[in-house]
Design a protein around this motif. Structure first.
Motif, mmCIF file in Angstrom:
data_model
loop_
_atom_site.group_PDB
_atom_site.id
_atom_site.type_symbol
_atom_site.label_atom_id
_atom_site.label_comp_id
_atom_site.label_asym_id
_atom_site.label_seq_id
_atom_site.Cartn_x
_atom_site.Cartn_y
_atom_site.Cartn_z
ATOM 1 N N ARG A 1 0.823 -1.209 0.000
ATOM 2 C CA ARG A 1 0.000 0.000 0.000
ATOM 3 C C ARG A 1 0.861 1.265 0.000
ATOM 4 O O ARG A 1 0.529 2.255 -0.661
ATOM 5 N N GLN A 2 1.969 1.231 0.727
ATOM 6 C CA GLN A 2 2.857 2.390 0.738
ATOM 7 C C GLN A 2 3.497 2.591 -0.629
ATOM 8 O O GLN A 2 3.595 3.725 -1.118
ATOM 9 N N TRP A 3 3.917 1.500 -1.264
ATOM 10 C CA TRP A 3 4.498 1.586 -2.610
ATOM 11 C C TRP A 3 3.473 2.134 -3.597
ATOM 12 O O TRP A 3 3.785 3.004 -4.409
ATOM 13 N N ARG A 4 2.225 1.641 -3.509
ATOM 14 C CA ARG A 4 1.162 2.117 -4.397
ATOM 15 C C ARG A 4 0.901 3.604 -4.187
ATOM 16 O O ARG A 4 0.812 4.375 -5.154
ATOM 17 N N ASN A 5 0.789 4.027 -2.924
ATOM 18 C CA ASN A 5 0.527 5.437 -2.635
ATOM 19 C C ASN A 5 1.656 6.327 -3.137
ATOM 20 O O ASN A 5 1.417 7.419 -3.662
ATOM 21 N N ALA B 1 -8.752 12.120 -8.035
ATOM 22 C CA ALA B 1 -9.943 11.267 -8.044
ATOM 23 C C ALA B 1 -10.083 10.395 -6.804
ATOM 24 O O ALA B 1 -11.129 9.775 -6.606
ATOM 25 N N THR B 2 -9.062 10.332 -5.958
ATOM 26 C CA THR B 2 -9.140 9.435 -4.807
ATOM 27 C C THR B 2 -10.298 9.797 -3.884
ATOM 28 O O THR B 2 -10.596 10.969 -3.667
ATOM 29 N N GLN B 3 -10.966 8.775 -3.356
ATOM 30 C CA GLN B 3 -12.061 8.976 -2.412
ATOM 31 C C GLN B 3 -11.578 8.896 -0.968
ATOM 32 O O GLN B 3 -12.365 9.067 -0.041
ATOM 33 N N HIS B 4 -10.291 8.631 -0.780
ATOM 34 C CA HIS B 4 -9.716 8.503 0.557
ATOM 35 C C HIS B 4 -9.350 9.900 1.060
ATOM 36 O O HIS B 4 -8.461 10.555 0.512
ATOM 37 N N ALA B 5 -10.039 10.368 2.099
ATOM 38 C CA ALA B 5 -9.882 11.748 2.562
ATOM 39 C C ALA B 5 -8.446 12.076 2.946
ATOM 40 O O ALA B 5 -7.901 13.106 2.543
ATOM 41 N N ASN B 6 -7.810 11.203 3.726
ATOM 42 C CA ASN B 6 -6.447 11.475 4.184
ATOM 43 C C ASN B 6 -5.460 11.481 3.024
ATOM 44 O O ASN B 6 -4.542 12.305 2.976
ATOM 45 N N ARG B 7 -5.655 10.546 2.084
ATOM 46 C CA ARG B 7 -4.749 10.481 0.935
ATOM 47 C C ARG B 7 -4.897 11.719 0.060
ATOM 48 O O ARG B 7 -3.909 12.294 -0.402
ATOM 49 N N SER B 8 -6.137 12.151 -0.157
ATOM 50 C CA SER B 8 -6.385 13.337 -0.969
ATOM 51 C C SER B 8 -5.728 14.567 -0.353
ATOM 52 O O SER B 8 -5.062 15.353 -1.039
ATOM 53 N N HIS B 9 -5.902 14.735 0.956
ATOM 54 C CA HIS B 9 -5.333 15.888 1.650
ATOM 55 C C HIS B 9 -3.804 15.843 1.626
ATOM 56 O O HIS B 9 -3.136 16.844 1.347
ATOM 57 N N GLY C 1 0.682 4.453 13.015
ATOM 58 C CA GLY C 1 -0.324 5.193 13.766
ATOM 59 C C GLY C 1 -0.309 6.689 13.573
ATOM 60 O O GLY C 1 -0.790 7.431 14.433
ATOM 61 N N LEU C 2 0.215 7.176 12.435
ATOM 62 C CA LEU C 2 0.272 8.612 12.184
ATOM 63 C C LEU C 2 -0.612 8.986 10.999
ATOM 64 O O LEU C 2 -0.564 8.355 9.944
ATOM 65 N N ASP C 3 -1.377 10.052 11.185
ATOM 66 C CA ASP C 3 -2.316 10.537 10.176
ATOM 67 C C ASP C 3 -1.573 11.357 9.115
ATOM 68 O O ASP C 3 -0.349 11.289 9.005
ATOM 69 N N THR C 4 -2.319 12.160 8.359
ATOM 70 C CA THR C 4 -1.757 12.972 7.281
ATOM 71 C C THR C 4 -0.514 13.732 7.749
ATOM 72 O O THR C 4 -0.541 14.417 8.758
ATOM 73 N N GLY C 5 0.569 13.603 6.987
ATOM 74 C CA GLY C 5 1.847 14.202 7.364
ATOM 75 C C GLY C 5 2.770 13.233 8.068
ATOM 76 O O GLY C 5 3.947 13.538 8.305
ATOM 77 N N GLY C 6 2.270 12.049 8.398
ATOM 78 C CA GLY C 6 3.054 11.080 9.159
ATOM 79 C C GLY C 6 4.269 10.529 8.437
ATOM 80 O O GLY C 6 5.228 10.085 9.077
ATOM 81 N N ARG C 7 4.254 10.558 7.111
ATOM 82 C CA ARG C 7 5.406 10.052 6.367
ATOM 83 C C ARG C 7 6.651 10.922 6.575
ATOM 84 O O ARG C 7 7.770 10.493 6.275
ATOM 85 N N ASN C 8 6.454 12.129 7.092
ATOM 86 C CA ASN C 8 7.599 12.996 7.357
ATOM 87 C C ASN C 8 8.346 12.615 8.634
ATOM 88 O O ASN C 8 9.383 13.211 8.942
ATOM 89 N N TRP C 9 7.823 11.644 9.375
ATOM 90 C CA TRP C 9 8.539 11.174 10.563
ATOM 91 C C TRP C 9 9.932 10.662 10.183
ATOM 92 O O TRP C 9 10.936 11.048 10.784
ATOM 93 N N LYS C 10 9.999 9.819 9.195
ATOM 94 C CA LYS C 10 11.274 9.194 8.834
ATOM 95 C C LYS C 10 12.240 10.187 8.197
ATOM 96 O O LYS C 10 13.442 10.173 8.486
ATOM 97 N N SER C 11 11.730 11.065 7.341
ATOM 98 C CA SER C 11 12.613 11.976 6.608
ATOM 99 C C SER C 11 12.983 13.225 7.395
ATOM 100 O O SER C 11 14.026 13.834 7.146
ATOM 101 N N TYR C 12 12.147 13.603 8.381
ATOM 102 C CA TYR C 12 12.395 14.883 9.048
ATOM 103 C C TYR C 12 12.225 14.860 10.569
ATOM 104 O O TYR C 12 13.175 15.115 11.312
ATOM 105 N N TYR C 13 11.033 14.548 11.050
ATOM 106 C CA TYR C 13 10.738 14.731 12.472
ATOM 107 C C TYR C 13 11.644 13.917 13.394
ATOM 108 O O TYR C 13 11.994 14.370 14.485
#
Length: 302
Positions: A23-27, A118-126, A209-221
């Motif tokens: 799912r991460q690769w797809r996103n 076109a995504t219907q996933h709110a978090n992914r769209s944001h 367990g992190l919402d929108t913006g959570g992918r920045n944990w590894k690269s920054y936070y």
């Protein structure tokens, strides 16, 4: 995605790590393609925004709520100090995009229609919208500081948000989990010079367990010293438009931001719209933020 050592035997038997990795690769693939697309009028938008280099910019991701955006822009013009507001429309409904564009013209706010998502996933769209804005707009402008503001986060008194970046490189509302932390996507700000070399990704990472913006944990936070940092103050406060009847407990951030909440990707706003319309009308008639809080507390006591 969390480190593999944190997956249990049961997780592996259920192939959970493989599912989350896929799912991460797809996103990431969908995001990579999306980042290459152009917004309608993007070239002209950037030409006009070139004067904002080295200045503070506030970035609003709008989504299908014209009334909320109008209130936000009206109050931003009154209260946001030392910054320029830019609006980015992520609506799926093209009619709503026209309405939001018209409001921005009326409020003299810069507007850009984002590439259709076109995504219907709110978090992914944001998250995709925020990442697109960062890579295609923020990097082109090269501001001193920038802040993402939810379109239902309303400034209610004068404030200079960039003051929070005098002692640290980012600031916002803290989200934590077992494996890391991030800043809430609805209110997060950054000193551009501190992150310009980092490939920010504002997608979520539900695997840790992190919402929108959570992918920045590894690269920054994860590279920051969190104990030395300050984050937002939050309170639930009773407020009223002063009519002696209506009052509501609302979330207030840093004593200045009123968070309407739950209006971005559903119609939860309809049930409480009347109250916030009354609040906005009271403000237009001269009622101050402090008076609204005092009126709310007074009704609640009775």
């Amino acid at each position: 995605m969390r480190p593999l050592k944190y997956y249990t035997v049961q997780d592996w038997l259920k192939l959970k790590p493989l599912g989350e990795a896929f799912r991460q690769w797809r996103n990431d693939l969908v995001l990579k393609i999306y980042l290459l697309r152009k917004g309608s009028g993007q070239v002209d938008f950037l030409r006009k925004a070139s004067s904002l280099q080295g200045k503070n910019i506030a970035l609003i991701v709008a989504f299908e709520q014209p009334w909320a955006l109008q209130w936000l822009l009206q109050n931003s013009a009154k209260y946001l100090e030392n910054s320029v507001v830019l609006v980015f429309d992520n609506s799926r409904d093209m009619t709503k995009r026209l309405e939001l564009h018209k409001i921005c013209e009326q409020q003299q706010a810069a507007y850009l229609s984002l590439p259709f998502n076109a995504t219907q996933h709110a978090n992914r769209s944001h998250g995709m919208a925020m990442t697109w804005i960062y890579h295609n707009i923020v990097r082109a402008i090269q501001p001193e500081n920038f802040v993402f503001i939810d379109h239902d986060l309303i400034p209610m008194k004068p404030l200079n948000w960039s003051q929070y970046l005098k002692q640290q490189d980012c600031y916002g509302r803290l989200n934590t989990c077992t494996w890391g932390w991030s800043l809430w996507a609805g209110y997060c700000m950054f000193r551009y010079s501190a992150i310009e070399g980092i490939h920010l990704n504002f997608l979520y990472d539900f695997s840790i367990g992190l919402d929108t913006g959570g992918r920045n944990w590894k690269s920054y936070y994860r590279h920051l010293n969190r104990p030395s940092m300050s984050f937002t103050d939050e309170q639930d406060i009773d407020v009223s438009p002063g009519d002696g009847q209506h009052y509501r407990k609302v979330q207030v951030i840093d004593e200045a931001w009123l968070h309407i909440g739950s209006i971005s990707y559903n119609d939860n706003f309809s049930g409480k719209k009347l109250f916030f319309e009354l609040l906005a009308e009271a403000a237009e008639q001269g009622m101050s933020w402090e008076q609204m809080k005092q009126a709310g507390q007074s009704i609640n006591k009775h």
